[in-house]
Scaffold this motif. Structure first.
Motif, short mmCIF file in Angstrom:
data_model
loop_
_atom_site.label_atom_id
_atom_site.label_comp_id
_atom_site.label_asym_id
_atom_site.label_seq_id
_atom_site.Cartn_x
_atom_site.Cartn_y
_atom_site.Cartn_z
N ASP A 59 0.82 -1.21 0.00
CA ASP A 59 0.00 0.00 0.00
C ASP A 59 0.85 1.26 0.00
O ASP A 59 0.51 2.25 0.62
N GLY A 107 1.57 4.44 -1.07
CA GLY A 107 0.79 5.37 -1.86
C GLY A 107 1.58 6.51 -2.44
O GLY A 107 1.02 7.44 -2.97
N GLY A 108 2.90 6.45 -2.30
CA GLY A 108 3.67 7.56 -2.81
C GLY A 108 3.66 7.60 -4.32
O GLY A 108 3.30 6.61 -4.97
N PRO A 109 4.04 8.73 -4.88
CA PRO A 109 3.98 8.84 -6.34
C PRO A 109 5.02 7.94 -7.00
O PRO A 109 6.16 7.87 -6.56
N GLU A 161 4.78 8.94 -12.42
CA GLU A 161 3.83 9.99 -12.06
C GLU A 161 4.53 11.31 -11.84
O GLU A 161 4.07 12.36 -12.29
N TYR A 220 -0.51 32.48 -11.42
CA TYR A 220 -1.25 31.52 -10.58
C TYR A 220 -0.98 30.06 -10.93
O TYR A 220 -0.74 29.25 -10.03
N LEU A 237 0.51 27.12 -8.51
CA LEU A 237 -0.13 25.81 -8.29
C LEU A 237 0.84 24.67 -8.57
O LEU A 237 0.91 23.69 -7.83
N TRP A 261 4.11 19.84 -2.20
CA TRP A 261 3.29 18.90 -1.43
C TRP A 261 3.85 17.49 -1.53
O TRP A 261 3.90 16.75 -0.55
N THR A 297 5.09 15.43 1.80
CA THR A 297 4.40 14.24 2.29
C THR A 297 5.21 12.98 2.07
O THR A 297 4.72 11.88 2.29
N SER A 321 7.26 10.08 2.95
CA SER A 321 7.59 9.41 4.20
C SER A 321 8.27 8.11 3.86
O SER A 321 7.80 7.34 3.03
N PHE A 332 -10.80 25.65 -16.88
CA PHE A 332 -9.69 24.71 -16.81
C PHE A 332 -8.94 24.82 -15.50
O PHE A 332 -8.68 23.83 -14.81
N TRP A 333 -8.57 26.05 -15.10
CA TRP A 333 -7.74 26.17 -13.91
C TRP A 333 -8.52 26.02 -12.62
O TRP A 333 -7.99 25.60 -11.60
N ALA A 345 -8.61 22.32 -12.23
CA ALA A 345 -7.31 21.80 -11.78
C ALA A 345 -7.11 22.09 -10.30
O ALA A 345 -6.68 21.22 -9.54
N THR A 346 -7.43 23.33 -9.88
CA THR A 346 -7.28 23.67 -8.47
C THR A 346 -8.17 22.81 -7.60
O THR A 346 -7.77 22.35 -6.53
N PHE A 395 -6.70 19.27 -7.10
CA PHE A 395 -5.62 19.20 -6.12
C PHE A 395 -6.10 19.55 -4.73
O PHE A 395 -5.63 19.00 -3.74
N ILE A 437 -5.52 16.94 -1.78
CA ILE A 437 -4.67 17.33 -0.66
C ILE A 437 -5.47 17.39 0.63
O ILE A 437 -5.01 16.92 1.68
N ASN A 483 -6.10 13.97 1.92
CA ASN A 483 -4.89 13.46 2.52
C ASN A 483 -4.68 14.00 3.93
O ASN A 483 -4.38 13.26 4.87
N ILE A 484 -4.86 15.32 4.05
CA ILE A 484 -4.64 15.96 5.35
C ILE A 484 -5.65 15.44 6.37
O ILE A 484 -5.31 15.16 7.52
N HIS A 544 0.58 3.57 9.36
CA HIS A 544 1.64 4.28 8.67
C HIS A 544 1.03 5.22 7.64
O HIS A 544 0.18 4.82 6.86
N TYR A 545 1.46 6.44 7.67
CA TYR A 545 0.85 7.44 6.79
C TYR A 545 1.39 7.30 5.38
O TYR A 545 2.60 7.28 5.17
N VAL A 546 0.52 7.16 4.43
CA VAL A 546 0.94 7.14 3.04
C VAL A 546 0.20 8.25 2.29
O VAL A 546 -0.99 8.44 2.51
N PRO A 547 0.90 8.99 1.47
CA PRO A 547 0.20 9.94 0.61
C PRO A 547 -0.44 9.17 -0.53
O PRO A 547 0.23 8.58 -1.35
N GLU A 548 -1.78 9.21 -0.56
CA GLU A 548 -2.45 8.38 -1.57
C GLU A 548 -2.51 9.15 -2.87
O GLU A 548 -3.40 9.96 -3.09
N PHE A 549 -1.53 8.88 -3.69
CA PHE A 549 -1.40 9.69 -4.87
C PHE A 549 -2.36 9.28 -5.96
O PHE A 549 -2.71 10.08 -6.82
N HIS A 550 -2.82 8.03 -5.93
CA HIS A 550 -3.71 7.61 -7.01
C HIS A 550 -5.05 8.32 -6.92
O HIS A 550 -5.79 8.37 -7.90
#
Lengths: 233, 311
Positions: free
Chosen positions: A106, A108-110, A114, A209, A213, A220, A224, A226, B127-128, B131-132, B135, B139, B142-143, B156-162
Motif C-alpha cells: 500500500d 501510496g507515494g507517487p 507519475e 497563478y 499551483l 506537497w 508528504t 515518508s 480549466f484552472w 485543476a485547483t 488538487f 490534498i 490526505n490531510i 503508517h501514513y501514506v500519501p495516496e497519490f492515485h
C-alpha cells in the motif's frame, strides 16, 4: 556588343570556345580573401576529448543553477536555453521520491512515472497557458525556466531526506515544513522573475497563478514523502 | 451587380457563359447576406426588449451594440491555427475575478452568462478552477486522513497519490460531459420549441466551470474532522452554485413544457449534488471523524473522557 552576342550565340552549346572580343576592356581584380583558417572549422567538437564536451555542458548547466539561486532579471537563462538541467533535476527528484520499500503493497507515494509526468506535463500546460494568454516567450525558453526553478525544491528534498534520517517526529515535520515552504516560495519567485516580463501587464496574475499551483503540488509531494518504516510486517 | 438581363446586350456571351454568370451572380447575392451566426443573436437582442426591463438595463445598450459588432469579427481564424485558440483566453485578471465573484453570489435578476460572459466565453477559468479543485480535494483528503490517524503509531501514513487521478477524472468529466449533454439537449429542445435564449457550448462550459469555484473553499473546510461542519459547508456550497446554475438555465427552458422544464432543472441540480456528495464520501471517510474523539481522549488523559462518553 553585337559581335560579342554573335560570337556567344552559336558558341553557347560549347562553352569551351567562348571568347571575349578585344574591343571590350575587361579589367579588374579577382582575389579570394583567404584568411587564416578559423580554428573552429578545423577543430570540430568530434575531436575533442569527451571530458571537455561533458564539462562544457555541465558548466553551462551550473551557471544556470547559480542564476536560479540568485534570481535577478538576467536574460542568460532565457537566451541559451537548454533542457539538460530540467531533465537532471526531474530525474533526481523522482528518484528521491521513491522511498517506500518495494514490497510494501500500500505504498501510496507517487511512482517515478507519475512525478515525471506531472513535472513535464505541468510545464507544458503552463507554457501553453502563458502563450495562449498572449505571452511573447518561446515554448522551450519557458520549459527551460520552469524546469530550472525546480532546483530549490530538489535541494529541499535532499535536506528533508537527511532530516528524516534523524526521525519522523513533530520536530522533523516542522523543520521539513519550513524548508518546503521556503523553497516553494523561492521557486515561484524565481520563475516569476524570469517569466513575468514577457506577459501582457493586465494578465500577469493569470499567468503566475498556474506556476504557483505547479510548485505547490511539487512541494506537497516533497513534504508528504515518508520513508518506509524500518521495522514492521 | 450585373443581372442576367444585361448580358443579352453582349452578343459574345453564349448560353454557357450566361448560365455561369447567372450562377455566380446568385452566389454573389448569397455572399451579400450577412453572417448567419449573427442572426440568432440579433433575434435575442430584439426580442429581449419585450422581456423584463432589468435584463436590458443590465446589458447596457451601448455595450451590447459593441459586443454584437465584435462577435462577427472575433472567431474568424481557422481552427487549426494557434490564434483560434487564443480567442478563448482573451480575458484580463479583473474579468476573471469578476466572473468568479458572480458565480458565488446568485442574484435573482441577473443572468451569469449575460452579465459576465457577454459573448466572450473563456476557457482559462473552467480549466484552472477544475485543476485547483482536483488538487484541493486530493490534498484536503490526505490531510484529513492524516489528522484522523494522528497519534496512532500503528497506522503508517501514506500519501495516496492515485486519488489525484481519480479526482481529476471525475471533475473534468463533470465539467465537460455534463455541459455537452446539456447543450445537446437544449439544442434539441430548441428545434421543438422556439426558445428565446440559447447558449453556445462554450458559454455552458464557462458557467459550469466557474460554478465549481465555490467547492474549493468547501474542500479546504472539509479538513476539519467534524461531521456537522462538513455537511453544513457542503450544503452551503451546493446552494450557492446550484442557484447560480438554476438562475442561468431557467430562461433557456421556461418556455418549454412545464414538466420538461422542471425535469431539466432537477437533473442539473441532481448532478451538481452528486458531484459534491460523491467527492466528500469518497475522499473523506466518515468513520475517521467518529474515531477522533477517542484518540484525543487517549492522548490527553482523563479530562476529555467524559466528553467522549457523552458524544
Amino acid at each position: 556588343m553585337a559581335e560579342a552576342d554573335e560570337s556567344n550565340k552559336p558558341l553557347f552549346a560549347g562553352l569551351a570556345d567562348v571568347s571575349i572580343s578585344e574591343d571590350i576592356p575587361v579589367e579588374g581584380q579577382i582575389t579570394v580573401p583567404v584568411g587564416p583558417p578559423a580554428q573552429d572549422d578545423e577543430y570540430s567538437t568530434l575531436d575533442e576529448p569527451v571530458k571537455d564536451t561533458i564539462l562544457r555542458d555541465l558548466k553551462a548547466v551550473g551557471k544556470k543553477f547559480v542564476h536560479v539561486m540568485y534570481p535577478k532579471k538576467s536574460s542568460a537563462l532565457l537566451r541559451d536555453w537548454d533542457l539538460w538541467g530540467p531533465l537532471l533535476l526531474c530525474v533526481t527528484l523522482a528518484l528521491m521520491l521513491q522511498g517506500g520499500a518495494a514490497d510494501k503493497k500500500d505504498d501510496g507515494g507517487p511512482q517515478f512515472a507519475e512525478v515525471f509526468v506531472i513535472i513535464w506535463f505541468g510545464s507544458v500546460v503552463i507554457t501553453l497557458n502563458s502563450k495562449l494568454l498572449g505571452g511573447t516567450i518561446s515554448f522551450f525558453q519557458s520549459l527551460c525556466v520552469l524546469g530550472y526553478c525546480i532546483l530549490p525544491l530538489t535541494v529541499a528534498m535532499i535536506i528533508c531526506r537527511l532530516v528524516l534520517l534523524g526521525g519522523t517526529g513533530t520536530v522533523s515535520f516542522i523543520v521539513r515544513l519550513i524548508m518546503v515552504v521556503a523553497s516553494f516560495s523561492w521557486s515561484t519567485f524565481a520563475s516569476t522573475a524570469f517569466l513575468a516580463d514577457s506577459q501582457p501587464p493586465n494578465r500577469k496574475a493569470l499567468v503566475v497563478y498556474p506556476i504557483f499551483l505547479f510548485y505547490f503540488v511539487i512541494g506537497w509531494m516533497v513534504l508528504t514523502f515518508s520513508p518506509s518504516p524500518t521495522a514492521g510486517p | 451587380m450585373a443581372s442576367a438581363d444585361d448580358l443579352h446586350d453582349f452578343p459574345e456571351f453564349d448560353a454557357e457563359n450566361l448560365n455561369l454568370l447567372a450562377a455566380s451572380s446568385r452566389e454573389a447575392t448569397a455572399i451579400s447576406i450577412e453572417n448567419p451566426n449573427n442572426k440568432p443573436k440579433k433575434q435575442r437582442r430584439v426580442t429581449g426588449a419585450t422581456q423584463k426591463e432589468d435584463d436590458d438595463d443590465l446589458l447596457g445598450n451601448g455595450d451590447s451594440d459593441k459586443t454584437e459588432l465584435l462577435v462577427g469579427q472575433k472567431k474568424s481564424a481557422p481552427f487549426w491555427t494557434f490564434e483560434y485558440y487564443q480567442t478563448f483566453f482573451d480575458v484580463d485578471t479583473n474579468q476573471v475575478l469578476d466572473r468568479i465573484k458572480g458565480s458565488i453570489v446568485p442574484w435573482p435578476g441577473k443572468n451569469f452568462v449575460r452579465l459576465y460572459i457577454r459573448s466572450n466565453p473563456d476557457l482559462y477559468g473552467p480549466f484552472w478552477i477544475c485543476a485547483t479543485l482536483v488538487f484541493a480535494i486530493a490534498i484536503s483528503g490526505n490531510i484529513s486522513k492524516f489528522l484522523a490517524h494522528f497519534g496512532k503509531p500503528s497506522k503508517h501514513y501514506v500519501p495516496e497519490f492515485h486519488k489525484v487521478t481519480i479526482a481529476a477524472t471525475a471533475i473534468y468529466s463533470y465539467a465537460w460531459l455534463v455541459p455537452l449533454a446539456l447543450w445537446g439537449f437544449l439544442l434539441w429542445r430548441n428545434t421543438k420549441v422556439m426558445n428565446i435564449v440559447s447558449y453556445s457550448f462554450l458559454e455552458i462550459v464557462c458557467v459550469y466551470g466557474y460554478s465549481l469555484f465555490v467547492y474549493i473553499p468547501a474542500a479546504v473546510l472539509w479538513i476539519i474532522p467534524n461531521e456537522p461542519v462538513r455537511w453544513i459547508s457542503i450544503v452551503v456550497a451546493m446552494c450557492l452554485s446550484g442557484s447560480v446554475l438554476v438562475l442561468t438555465f431557467w430562461p433557456a427552458v421556461r418556455d418549454d413544457h412545464h414538466r420538461i422544464a422542471i425535469a431539466t432543472m432537477s437533473t442539473i441540480v441532481a448532478f451538481h449534488v452528486l458531484l459534491a456528495v460523491g467527492c466528500k464520501e469518497y475522499f473523506f471517510d466518515a468513520q475517521d471523524t467518529t474515531q477522533t474523539p477517542e484518540t484525543v481522549a487517549s492522548l490527553t488523559g482523563n479530562k476529555t473522557l467524559p466528553t467522549a462518553k457523552a458524544s
